[in-house]
Design an enzyme around this catalytic site. Structure first.
Site, PDB file in Angstrom:
ATOM      1  N   TRP A 101       0.945  -1.225   0.003  1.00  0.00           N
ATOM      2  CA  TRP A 101      -0.004  -0.128  -0.182  1.00  0.00           C
ATOM      3  C   TRP A 101       0.998   1.333   0.012  1.00  0.00           C
ATOM      4  O   TRP A 101       0.595   2.076  -0.776  1.00  0.00           O
ATOM      5  CB  TRP A 101      -1.042  -0.278   1.076  1.00  0.00           C
ATOM      6  CG  TRP A 101      -1.987  -1.215   1.007  1.00  0.00           C
ATOM      7  CD1 TRP A 101      -2.136  -2.273   2.057  1.00  0.00           C
ATOM      8  CD2 TRP A 101      -3.021  -1.320  -0.075  1.00  0.00           C
ATOM      9  NE1 TRP A 101      -3.041  -3.237   1.554  1.00  0.00           N
ATOM     10  CE2 TRP A 101      -3.688  -2.551   0.253  1.00  0.00           C
ATOM     11  CE3 TRP A 101      -3.287  -0.731  -1.022  1.00  0.00           C
ATOM     12  CZ2 TRP A 101      -4.556  -3.042  -0.444  1.00  0.00           C
ATOM     13  CZ3 TRP A 101      -4.333  -1.075  -1.939  1.00  0.00           C
ATOM     14  CH2 TRP A 101      -4.982  -2.270  -1.749  1.00  0.00           C
ATOM     15  N   ASP A 171      -1.337   6.738   6.252  1.00  0.00           N
ATOM     16  CA  ASP A 171      -2.227   5.834   6.079  1.00  0.00           C
ATOM     17  C   ASP A 171      -2.718   4.997   7.292  1.00  0.00           C
ATOM     18  O   ASP A 171      -1.644   3.947   7.540  1.00  0.00           O
ATOM     19  CB  ASP A 171      -1.858   5.101   4.822  1.00  0.00           C
ATOM     20  CG  ASP A 171      -3.044   4.027   4.456  1.00  0.00           C
ATOM     21  OD1 ASP A 171      -4.016   3.766   5.100  1.00  0.00           O
ATOM     22  OD2 ASP A 171      -2.974   3.590   3.402  1.00  0.00           O
ATOM     23  N   LYS A 195     -12.352  -1.452   7.247  1.00  0.00           N
ATOM     24  CA  LYS A 195     -11.482  -2.486   8.285  1.00  0.00           C
ATOM     25  C   LYS A 195     -12.170  -2.282   9.845  1.00  0.00           C
ATOM     26  O   LYS A 195     -12.754  -3.307  10.336  1.00  0.00           O
ATOM     27  CB  LYS A 195      -9.993  -2.208   8.137  1.00  0.00           C
ATOM     28  CG  LYS A 195      -9.731  -2.745   6.751  1.00  0.00           C
ATOM     29  CD  LYS A 195      -8.450  -2.092   6.421  1.00  0.00           C
ATOM     30  CE  LYS A 195      -8.186  -1.980   4.888  1.00  0.00           C
ATOM     31  NZ  LYS A 195      -8.113  -3.235   4.292  1.00  0.00           N
TER      32      LYS A 195
HETATM   33  C1  LIG Z   1      -3.492   0.150   4.415  1.00  0.00           C
HETATM   34  C2  LIG Z   1      -4.287   0.212   3.404  1.00  0.00           C
HETATM   35  N1  LIG Z   1      -4.085   1.309   2.408  1.00  0.00           N
HETATM   36  C3  LIG Z   1      -4.997   1.324   1.321  1.00  0.00           C
HETATM   37  C4  LIG Z   1      -5.760   0.550   1.019  1.00  0.00           C
HETATM   38  C5  LIG Z   1      -6.500   0.702  -0.127  1.00  0.00           C
HETATM   39  O1  LIG Z   1      -7.819   1.007   0.338  1.00  0.00           O
HETATM   40  P1  LIG Z   1      -9.196   1.159  -0.708  1.00  0.00           P
HETATM   41  O2  LIG Z   1      -9.583  -0.148  -1.281  1.00  0.00           O
HETATM   42  O3  LIG Z   1     -10.076   1.763   0.179  1.00  0.00           O
HETATM   43  O4  LIG Z   1      -8.523   1.878  -1.801  1.00  0.00           O
HETATM   44  C6  LIG Z   1      -5.728  -0.543   1.808  1.00  0.00           C
HETATM   45  C7  LIG Z   1      -6.944  -1.717   1.577  1.00  0.00           C
HETATM   46  O5  LIG Z   1      -6.992  -2.678   1.764  1.00  0.00           O
HETATM   47  C8  LIG Z   1      -5.185  -1.110   3.024  1.00  0.00           C
HETATM   48  O6  LIG Z   1      -5.192  -2.156   3.729  1.00  0.00           O
END
Ligand SMILES: Cc1ncc(COP(=O)(O)O)c(C=O)c1O
Length: 361
Positions: A101, A171, A195
């Protein structure tokens, strides 16, 4: 009715009380004669819902007045672009790469400026958090970016990086509201809610006011300007209204549970049950450096892919869902977010012990 123990990394388990309340209010929200899904986002009833949600989140996280709370759409991934589009004045940013991510955010930001990876744990499959006490941070960096809890690999920063005075952007999708945080240490804290907080489709951005630019570059879409959403209190356009309503209910649930200190204690105790078992197991082992272990996502393996698959299959049959590891890493992963009851982890460990006794050669 059957409820399973759901160890999904996201969308993930929500508090049963919240789901029941939402079900009770589905046809008639608070005497309005309609569902929140059917309600104008400009109505008085909805205004109360979003205002209360923000107030409860502010109280839970102790968010200072000079931070805005925005309820946006596009998931966490849209923020990978929105952050550089809004924050890059010098067109420079430094990223710490602790998993997929963070890497995706880093790659996206490269479209908008001179972006450097100043530390990474990719050399050991992201199984640890690099030492961030004395990094080579650019004097002109507009911000330093981290992914605070790495959902796929199961690591978490136990200490925030030394950003040498630069703005920290984090994030927190997979550790949102799992423990207290000092908001003042961050410029932006953001996360997708699917989550720990609510249904997919909502992303919460907590941003220090002075970071919101009056004007962005001309190419930046209106919907991607923080100022537009801040000035309109997250109601510039139709927000993900039902999702925000569920988030609000989870905030109330968290307050009832004792707030974030109590959640931290609950999460530490819960995670310890699983980690303690892994540490003495002869079949299963955790994949992450102990000091960097996440309280939310616990990856583990047997070391034999066929046996891993057998475990996931038999666990599912026994009512433990979504234990398969991320498609890019294999093995298993138990995501044990706030709403996972301790009982779920206790029962999982009992099942793992039984599996170990039956399968250890
Ligand atoms: C730490 C983290 N950041 C970003 C995301 C991406 O999220 P989204 O699917 O809402 O774009 C995730 C998704 O699982 C994640 O675990």
């Amino acid at each position: 009715m059957k409820r399973v123990y759901n160890f999904s990394a996201g969308p993930a388990v929500l508090p049963e009380d919240v789901l029941r309340e939402a079900a009770d209010e589905m046809l008639d929200y608070n005497g309005t004669g309609m569902s929140v899904m059917e309600m104008s986002h400009r109505s008085k009833a909805y205004e109360e819902i979003i205002t209360q949600a923000e107030a409860d989140l502010r109280e839970l996280m102790n968010i200072p007045d000079n931070y805005k709370v925005l309820f946006l759409q596009g998931g966490a991934s849209l923020q990978f672009a929105m952050i550089p589009m809004n924050l890059m004045k010098n067109k420079k940013a430094d990223y710490i790469i602790t998993g997929q991510w963070a890497k995706k955010a880093y790659k996206e930001a490269q479209k908008y400026g001179d972006v450097r990876a100043i530390a990474s744990s990719e050399d050991k499959t992201f199984s640890y958090i690099p030492d961030c006490s004395d990094l080579d941070i650019d004097e002109d960096a507009d911000y330093v970016y981290i992914c605070e809890n790495n959902t796929i690999y199961g690591t978490k920063y136990k200490e925030l990086p030394n950003t040498k005075g630069k703005t920290l952007v984090a994030d927190v999708s997979s550790c949102f509201l799992s423990e207290p945080v000092d908001v003042t240490k961050y410029g932006i804290i953001y996360g997708g809610v699917q989550k720990n907080i609510g249904p997919a489709g909502v992303v919460i951005v907590i941003i220090r006011e002075d970071l919101i630019p009056e004007k962005t570059e001309d190419y930046v879409p209106t919907m991607m300007q923080y100022k537009i959403h801040a000035d309109n209190k997250s109601l510039y356009n139709t927000p993900p209204a039902y999702g925000i309503y569920i988030c609000g209910k989870v905030f109330k649930w968290l307050k009832k549970m004792g707030g974030l200190e109590a959640m931290k204690k609950h999460n530490e105790e819960k995670a310890a049950i699983l980690y303690d078992f892994l540490d003495q197991s002869k079949l299963f082992k955790g994949t992450v450096e102990k000091k960097d272990r996440s309280l939310m996502n616990v990856p583990f393996v047997t070391g034999d892919a066929d046996l891993d698959a057998k475990f996931v299959k038999e666990a599912k049959e026994a009512g433990f869902e979504n234990l398969k590891g991320h498609r890019t890493v294999g093995g298993m992963r138990a995501s044990i977010y706030n709403a996972m009851p301790t009982e779920g982890v206790v029962k999982l460990v009992e099942f793992m012990k039984k599996f170990e006794a039956e399968n250890l050669k």
